[in-house]
Motif scaffolding. Structure first.
Motif, PDB file in Angstrom:
ATOM      1  N   ASN A 111     -68.858-144.905 -61.833  1.00 29.25           N
ATOM      2  CA  ASN A 111     -67.792-144.707 -62.810  1.00 29.25           C
ATOM      3  C   ASN A 111     -67.821-143.248 -63.267  1.00 29.25           C
ATOM      4  OD1 ASN A 111     -66.152-144.619 -65.118  1.00 29.25           O
ATOM      5  ND2 ASN A 111     -66.617-146.753 -65.642  1.00 29.25           N
ATOM      6  N   ASP A 112     -66.800-142.482 -62.906  1.00 27.73           N
ATOM      7  CA  ASP A 112     -66.838-141.048 -63.186  1.00 27.73           C
ATOM      8  C   ASP A 112     -66.588-140.690 -64.643  1.00 27.73           C
ATOM      9  OD1 ASP A 112     -64.137-141.538 -63.366  1.00 27.73           O
ATOM     10  OD2 ASP A 112     -63.597-140.382 -61.577  1.00 27.73           O
ATOM     11  N   ARG A 113     -66.322-141.700 -65.501  1.00 30.32           N
ATOM     12  CA  ARG A 113     -66.171-141.418 -66.928  1.00 30.32           C
ATOM     13  C   ARG A 113     -67.525-141.162 -67.587  1.00 30.32           C
ATOM     14  NH1 ARG A 113     -62.776-146.527 -68.885  1.00 30.32           N
ATOM     15  NH2 ARG A 113     -64.320-147.489 -67.496  1.00 30.32           N
ATOM     16  N   TYR A 114     -68.582-141.689 -66.993  1.00 31.52           N
ATOM     17  CA  TYR A 114     -69.909-141.524 -67.586  1.00 31.52           C
ATOM     18  C   TYR A 114     -70.464-140.128 -67.316  1.00 31.52           C
ATOM     19  CZ  TYR A 114     -70.428-146.490 -68.676  1.00 31.52           C
ATOM     20  OH  TYR A 114     -70.302-147.742 -69.216  1.00 31.52           O
ATOM     21  N   ARG A 115     -71.138-139.584 -68.324  1.00 32.34           N
ATOM     22  CA  ARG A 115     -71.852-138.316 -68.195  1.00 32.34           C
ATOM     23  C   ARG A 115     -73.287-138.527 -68.658  1.00 32.34           C
ATOM     24  NH1 ARG A 115     -68.126-137.701 -65.635  1.00 32.34           N
ATOM     25  NH2 ARG A 115     -66.488-136.102 -65.678  1.00 32.34           N
ATOM     26  N   MET A 116     -74.235-137.929 -67.943  1.00 27.58           N
ATOM     27  CA  MET A 116     -75.630-138.093 -68.323  1.00 27.58           C
ATOM     28  C   MET A 116     -75.880-137.443 -69.683  1.00 27.58           C
ATOM     29  SD  MET A 116     -79.130-136.887 -66.391  1.00 27.58           S
ATOM     30  CE  MET A 116     -78.731-137.742 -64.882  1.00 27.58           C
ATOM     31  N   VAL A 117     -76.516-138.201 -70.582  1.00 27.79           N
ATOM     32  CA  VAL A 117     -76.840-137.664 -71.903  1.00 27.79           C
ATOM     33  C   VAL A 117     -78.346-137.598 -72.131  1.00 27.79           C
ATOM     34  CG1 VAL A 117     -74.684-138.417 -72.956  1.00 27.79           C
ATOM     35  CG2 VAL A 117     -76.648-139.967 -72.980  1.00 27.79           C
ATOM     36  N   MET A 118     -79.114-138.270 -71.300  1.00 26.96           N
ATOM     37  CA  MET A 118     -80.569-138.201 -71.427  1.00 26.96           C
ATOM     38  C   MET A 118     -81.195-138.475 -70.072  1.00 26.96           C
ATOM     39  SD  MET A 118     -83.238-140.462 -73.745  1.00 26.96           S
ATOM     40  CE  MET A 118     -82.696-139.751 -75.296  1.00 26.96           C
TER      41      MET A 118
END
Length: 221
Positions: free
Chosen positions: A41-48
Motif C-alpha cells: 500500500n503506497d499510502r504508508y510511509r515508514m515512521v520507525m
C-alpha cells in the motif's frame, strides 16, 4: 497524535513480532493508520525502523493468549492425524512461541516453522495461516512418527534436522548442536503439556480465523 499515545500504539504493534518496522498514514478523517505489514500500500510511509529480533528472543516469551486461542486448531489437527496435542503444542512452543508470523533466518515460517519444501509436500497453501500451518506441521509429525516407529525422540530430531540426518546417524539424534539442544527442549515442553501444564487440554478449543496483518487505528486529536 500525542507522543505518549503514539508510543503506546507502537508498543502494541511491535509486541510479538520478529521484525516490526512501523508504517503510517493519516486518512481524510484524521485517523492515523499504523501497521508493520504495509502489503504494497503506497499510502504508508515508514515512521520507525526497529532492529530485527533474533527468533530465539521471540520464542523465549511465547504468547499465552495466542496459545489458548490456537487450541481448537491444534486439537482438530491432533484428531485428524492421530498425533498428541501435547506434542503439537511442544513443537509450536519450541519453534515459534505461538507467533504465526515468525520467520527464521533459514526461511522456516509460521507456528510450526515449515520450510517451503515441507509446506509444498504436505499441501500447505498459506504458511502464515494458523490452520494450514498447524495441519501441515502435524501431518509432517505424523509422517515422522511412522518412519521412526513411534519413537518420539527420533521423530522430534527429524523434525529439526530431517529424517535422512537421523537415519545417517544410525537412528540416533544427529550430532548437531542445534538438534542436540532442540530435542530435550521439545520433550520437556511435551511432558509439561502432557501433565496438564499451561492448562492446554482445557483451554478454548474454538478455531480461530487466519492471522491478519496487525493494524492499529488511532484518532488524531
Amino acid at each position: 497524535m500525542k507522543p505518549a499515545l503514539m508510543a503506546a500504539a507502537l508498543l502494541l504493534l511491535y509486541g510479538g513480532t520478529a521484525e516490526a518496522d512501523i508504517y503510517a498514514y493519516t486518512d481524510s478523517s484524521g485517523v492515523v493508520h499504523l501497521t508493520n505489514v504495509p502489503a504494497g500500500n503506497d499510502r504508508y510511509r515508514m515512521v520507525m525502523r526497529t532492529p530485527k529480533m533474533a527468533v530465539a528472543v521471540a520464542r523465549a516469551d511465547f504468547n499465552r493468549v495466542a496459545r489458548r486461542r490456537y487450541q481448537g486448531l491444534i486439537h482438530a489437527a491432533a484428531n485428524r492425524y492421530q498425533v498428541s496435542s501435547a506434542l503439537i503444542n511442544a513443537v509450536i512452543s519450541a519453534e515459534s512461541g505461538y507467533n504465526a508470523g515468525a520467520v527464521s533466518p533459514k526461511g522456516a515460517v509460521g507456528l510450526m516453522q515449515l520450510i517451503p519444501a515441507t509446506a509444498l509436500r504436505f499441501g500447505v497453501a498459506n504458511v502464515f495461516s494458523p490452520t494450514d500451518n498447524i495441519n501441515g506441521g502435524t501431518a509432517y509429525l505424523a509422517h515422522l512418527l511412522r518412519i521412526f516407529s513411534g519413537d518420539l525422540k527420533l521423530a522430534v530430531a527429524a523434525y529439526n534436522a530431517g529424517s535422512n540426518a537421523v537415519i545417517q546417524a544410525g537412528y540416533h539424534v544427529p550430532p548437531f548442536a542445534e538438534t542436540q539442544a532442540y530435542v530435550p527442549r521439545v520433550l520437556a515442553y511435551y511432558q509439561h503439556y502432557l501433565n496438564g501444564g499451561g492448562t492446554v487440554s482445557g483451554e478454548n478449543r474454538q478455531p480461530v480465523a487466519n492471522a491478519a496483518p496487525q493494524l492499529i487505528q488511532v484518532s488524531n486529536p
